[in-house]
Write a protein that holds these residues in place. Structure first.
Motif, mmCIF file in Angstrom:
data_model
loop_
_atom_site.group_PDB
_atom_site.id
_atom_site.type_symbol
_atom_site.label_atom_id
_atom_site.label_comp_id
_atom_site.label_asym_id
_atom_site.label_seq_id
_atom_site.Cartn_x
_atom_site.Cartn_y
_atom_site.Cartn_z
ATOM 1 N N ALA A 224 -17.210 -2.715 2.831
ATOM 2 C CA ALA A 224 -16.942 -1.345 3.292
ATOM 3 C C ALA A 224 -15.687 -1.268 4.160
ATOM 4 O O ALA A 224 -14.839 -0.390 3.955
ATOM 5 N N PRO A 225 -15.518 -2.170 5.142
ATOM 6 C CA PRO A 225 -14.288 -2.103 5.935
ATOM 7 C C PRO A 225 -13.026 -2.306 5.098
ATOM 8 O O PRO A 225 -12.010 -1.645 5.349
ATOM 9 N N VAL A 226 -13.072 -3.200 4.114
ATOM 10 C CA VAL A 226 -11.899 -3.415 3.260
ATOM 11 C C VAL A 226 -11.627 -2.185 2.399
ATOM 12 O O VAL A 226 -10.470 -1.817 2.171
ATOM 13 N N ALA A 227 -12.675 -1.526 1.917
ATOM 14 C CA ALA A 227 -12.484 -0.292 1.143
ATOM 15 C C ALA A 227 -11.740 0.746 1.971
ATOM 16 O O ALA A 227 -10.788 1.388 1.496
ATOM 17 N N VAL A 228 -12.147 0.920 3.234
ATOM 18 C CA VAL A 228 -11.496 1.905 4.099
ATOM 19 C C VAL A 228 -10.083 1.454 4.463
ATOM 20 O O VAL A 228 -9.138 2.253 4.437
ATOM 21 N N ALA A 229 -9.910 0.181 4.795
ATOM 22 C CA ALA A 229 -8.582 -0.327 5.139
ATOM 23 C C ALA A 229 -7.610 -0.168 3.976
ATOM 24 O O ALA A 229 -6.446 0.214 4.162
ATOM 25 N N SER A 230 -8.075 -0.447 2.760
ATOM 26 C CA SER A 230 -7.215 -0.290 1.580
ATOM 27 C C SER A 230 -6.844 1.161 1.361
ATOM 28 O O SER A 230 -5.694 1.479 1.038
ATOM 29 N N ALA A 231 -7.815 2.066 1.538
ATOM 30 C CA ALA A 231 -7.528 3.494 1.393
ATOM 31 C C ALA A 231 -6.546 3.981 2.439
ATOM 32 O O ALA A 231 -5.780 4.926 2.216
ATOM 33 N N THR A 232 -6.549 3.328 3.602
ATOM 34 C CA THR A 232 -5.627 3.678 4.686
ATOM 35 C C THR A 232 -4.214 3.172 4.422
ATOM 36 O O THR A 232 -3.255 3.679 4.999
ATOM 37 N N GLY A 233 -4.095 2.162 3.554
ATOM 38 C CA GLY A 233 -2.778 1.601 3.232
ATOM 39 C C GLY A 233 -2.497 0.280 3.895
ATOM 40 O O GLY A 233 -1.373 -0.233 3.827
ATOM 41 N N LEU A 234 -3.505 -0.318 4.542
ATOM 42 C CA LEU A 234 -3.324 -1.610 5.191
ATOM 43 C C LEU A 234 -3.356 -2.748 4.176
ATOM 44 O O LEU A 234 -3.827 -2.594 3.051
ATOM 45 N N HIS A 235 -2.871 -3.904 4.594
ATOM 46 C CA HIS A 235 -2.955 -5.121 3.782
ATOM 47 C C HIS A 235 -4.339 -5.722 3.954
ATOM 48 O O HIS A 235 -4.856 -5.828 5.073
ATOM 49 N N ALA A 236 -4.960 -6.159 2.838
ATOM 50 C CA ALA A 236 -6.246 -6.861 2.887
ATOM 51 C C ALA A 236 -6.246 -7.933 1.813
ATOM 52 O O ALA A 236 -6.007 -7.636 0.634
ATOM 53 N N SER A 237 -6.500 -9.185 2.207
ATOM 54 C CA SER A 237 -6.488 -10.292 1.256
ATOM 55 C C SER A 237 -7.278 -11.461 1.820
ATOM 56 O O SER A 237 -7.736 -11.440 2.973
ATOM 57 N N ARG A 238 -7.442 -12.504 0.999
ATOM 58 C CA ARG A 238 -7.884 -13.789 1.520
ATOM 59 C C ARG A 238 -6.774 -14.353 2.401
ATOM 60 O O ARG A 238 -5.624 -13.885 2.363
ATOM 61 N N ILE A 239 -7.099 -15.386 3.205
ATOM 62 C CA ILE A 239 -6.078 -15.904 4.126
ATOM 63 C C ILE A 239 -4.991 -16.697 3.406
ATOM 64 O O ILE A 239 -3.947 -16.983 3.991
ATOM 65 N N ASP A 240 -5.208 -17.036 2.119
ATOM 66 C CA ASP A 240 -4.135 -17.661 1.334
ATOM 67 C C ASP A 240 -3.308 -16.628 0.582
ATOM 68 O O ASP A 240 -2.420 -16.974 -0.191
ATOM 69 N N GLY A 241 -3.596 -15.351 0.813
ATOM 70 C CA GLY A 241 -2.860 -14.273 0.171
ATOM 71 C C GLY A 241 -3.446 -13.799 -1.138
ATOM 72 O O GLY A 241 -2.986 -12.797 -1.699
ATOM 73 N N SER A 242 -4.447 -14.485 -1.659
ATOM 74 C CA SER A 242 -5.051 -14.075 -2.923
ATOM 75 C C SER A 242 -5.954 -12.866 -2.723
ATOM 76 O O SER A 242 -6.330 -12.522 -1.603
ATOM 77 N N ALA A 243 -6.301 -12.230 -3.831
ATOM 78 C CA ALA A 243 -7.061 -10.989 -3.773
ATOM 79 C C ALA A 243 -8.506 -11.230 -3.348
ATOM 80 O O ALA A 243 -9.128 -12.232 -3.726
ATOM 81 N N LEU A 244 -9.032 -10.311 -2.559
ATOM 82 C CA LEU A 244 -10.466 -10.280 -2.273
ATOM 83 C C LEU A 244 -11.198 -9.775 -3.515
ATOM 84 O O LEU A 244 -10.732 -8.846 -4.188
ATOM 85 N N LYS A 245 -12.330 -10.383 -3.835
ATOM 86 C CA LYS A 245 -13.104 -9.966 -5.004
ATOM 87 C C LYS A 245 -14.566 -9.804 -4.607
ATOM 88 O O LYS A 245 -15.112 -10.623 -3.854
ATOM 89 N N TYR A 246 -15.178 -8.748 -5.136
ATOM 90 C CA TYR A 246 -16.549 -8.418 -4.785
ATOM 91 C C TYR A 246 -17.439 -8.372 -6.024
ATOM 92 O O TYR A 246 -16.961 -8.372 -7.152
ATOM 93 N N ASN A 247 -18.728 -8.318 -5.773
ATOM 94 C CA ASN A 247 -19.759 -8.426 -6.810
ATOM 95 C C ASN A 247 -19.567 -9.681 -7.649
ATOM 96 O O ASN A 247 -19.697 -9.662 -8.870
ATOM 97 N N GLU A 248 -19.293 -10.774 -6.974
ATOM 98 C CA GLU A 248 -19.197 -12.074 -7.637
ATOM 99 C C GLU A 248 -20.582 -12.720 -7.699
ATOM 100 O O GLU A 248 -21.497 -12.346 -6.972
ATOM 101 N N ALA A 249 -20.740 -13.723 -8.574
ATOM 102 C CA ALA A 249 -22.028 -14.407 -8.693
ATOM 103 C C ALA A 249 -22.445 -15.021 -7.364
ATOM 104 O O ALA A 249 -23.609 -14.948 -6.967
ATOM 105 N N ASP A 250 -21.491 -15.632 -6.678
ATOM 106 C CA ASP A 250 -21.747 -16.186 -5.352
ATOM 107 C C ASP A 250 -21.253 -15.167 -4.332
ATOM 108 O O ASP A 250 -20.057 -14.877 -4.272
ATOM 109 N N PRO A 251 -22.138 -14.597 -3.506
ATOM 110 C CA PRO A 251 -21.725 -13.539 -2.587
ATOM 111 C C PRO A 251 -20.947 -14.028 -1.374
ATOM 112 O O PRO A 251 -20.516 -13.215 -0.570
ATOM 113 N N ARG A 252 -20.766 -15.334 -1.231
ATOM 114 C CA ARG A 252 -19.979 -15.823 -0.100
ATOM 115 C C ARG A 252 -18.510 -15.417 -0.264
ATOM 116 O O ARG A 252 -17.918 -15.590 -1.321
ATOM 117 N N LEU A 253 -17.949 -14.887 0.802
ATOM 118 C CA LEU A 253 -16.530 -14.525 0.841
ATOM 119 C C LEU A 253 -16.033 -14.927 2.226
ATOM 120 O O LEU A 253 -15.988 -14.128 3.151
#
Length: 276
Positions: A224-253
């Protein structure tokens, strides 16, 4: 609060606000003499309310809630049928009914949150989040994607110092071990806060400039916070710069970076130096 709106972003806002009101009422009713009991009751009250409303108003959607039994397990053959439904569904609500139970159970603290996010298979973004709301009940506000906040202004401290000082939200209890060195490297001041939702909300509103986490989280901690941050125009990613992904088989992020766009290259470079 009447019947909920049908548009998903507004519905997420309505649902987070409903849960927040219930949690404030519970705090007032139970008091703070038994923090453990208050934490448990808060998780249950909010989870039950959100699950009930989703079943009523979004019966065709799947749900992943922190308080679901087995929610932390990676999908496998022996996991419940609900997990299979989540992985094959076109729409999945990712929910943290009470983010920051420790802060919720401390009198006077306002840095706890309710997270309600919607992932959709047809979403154009890599993270797949199409709606979300972060309720900050003790702050009497909800940040949501239906009316996302304006891109945050630079903090007073940073502007005064010509952009040299970065206010970096940090966990009160579990900051990444490298964060102190990174902060010194980039000239940042650490600002201890409670829940992940409260920290990312502080980036969204401009109270701080960035939030870095690398100590282990799950999808519901940030969806939810990433959804709002993205809608606001902020940068959101993994710490290596790769994309955050949701509804994955393993819910750990386990890690993420949310920050002002202009700070992302500098912070990602510093993360390469310090998080390895």
């Amino acid at each position: 609060m009447g019947s909920p709106p049908m548009i998903d972003g507004a519905f997420a806002r309505w649902l987070a606000a409903r849960a927040g009101q219930a949690l404030l009422g519970l705090r007032a009713e139970m008091g703070f003499a038994d923090p453990g009991a208050l934490k448990s009751a808060g998780d249950k009250v909010s989870h039950d309310l959100i699950r009930t409303e989703l079943a009523k108003w979004r019966p065709g959607d799947a749900v992943l809630s922190e308080e679901d039994e087995g929610s932390r397990l990676a999908w496998a053959a022996e996991v419940t049928a609900g997990a299979v439904t989540r992985l094959t569904a076109d729409r999945v609500w990712i929910v943290d009914p009470l983010d920051g139970t420790r802060e919720f159970a401390e009198e006077g603290r306002t840095d706890w949150a309710v997270h309600v996010a919607l992932w959709a298979r047809t979403a154009p973004s890599p993270h797949g989040l199409v709606a979300g709301a972060v309720g900050l009940p003790a702050q009497h506000r909800v940040l949501a994607t239906d009316y996302p906040p304006a891109y945050p202004p630079m903090t007073v401290e940073a502007a005064t110092a010509g952009g040299r000082i970065i206010r970096l939200a940090a966990s009160r209890s579990r900051p990444p071990v490298f964060l102190t060195d990174l902060a010194e490297d980039v000239g940042a001041h650490l600002v201890p806060m409670g829940s992940a939702g409260a920290k990312i909300a502080a980036v969204v509103t401009g109270e701080v400039d960035a939030y870095i986490h690398a100590g282990g989280q799950y999808e519901w901690d940030s969806a939810a916070p990433v959804a709002v941050a993205s809608a606001t125009g902020l940068h959101a990613s993994r710490i290596d710069g790769s994309a955050l992904k949701y509804n994955e088989a393993d819910p750990r992020l386990p890690d993420l970076l949310v920050c002002r766009r202009d700070l992302a290259p500098r912070l990602l470079a510093a993360l390469q130096r310090h998080s390895g």
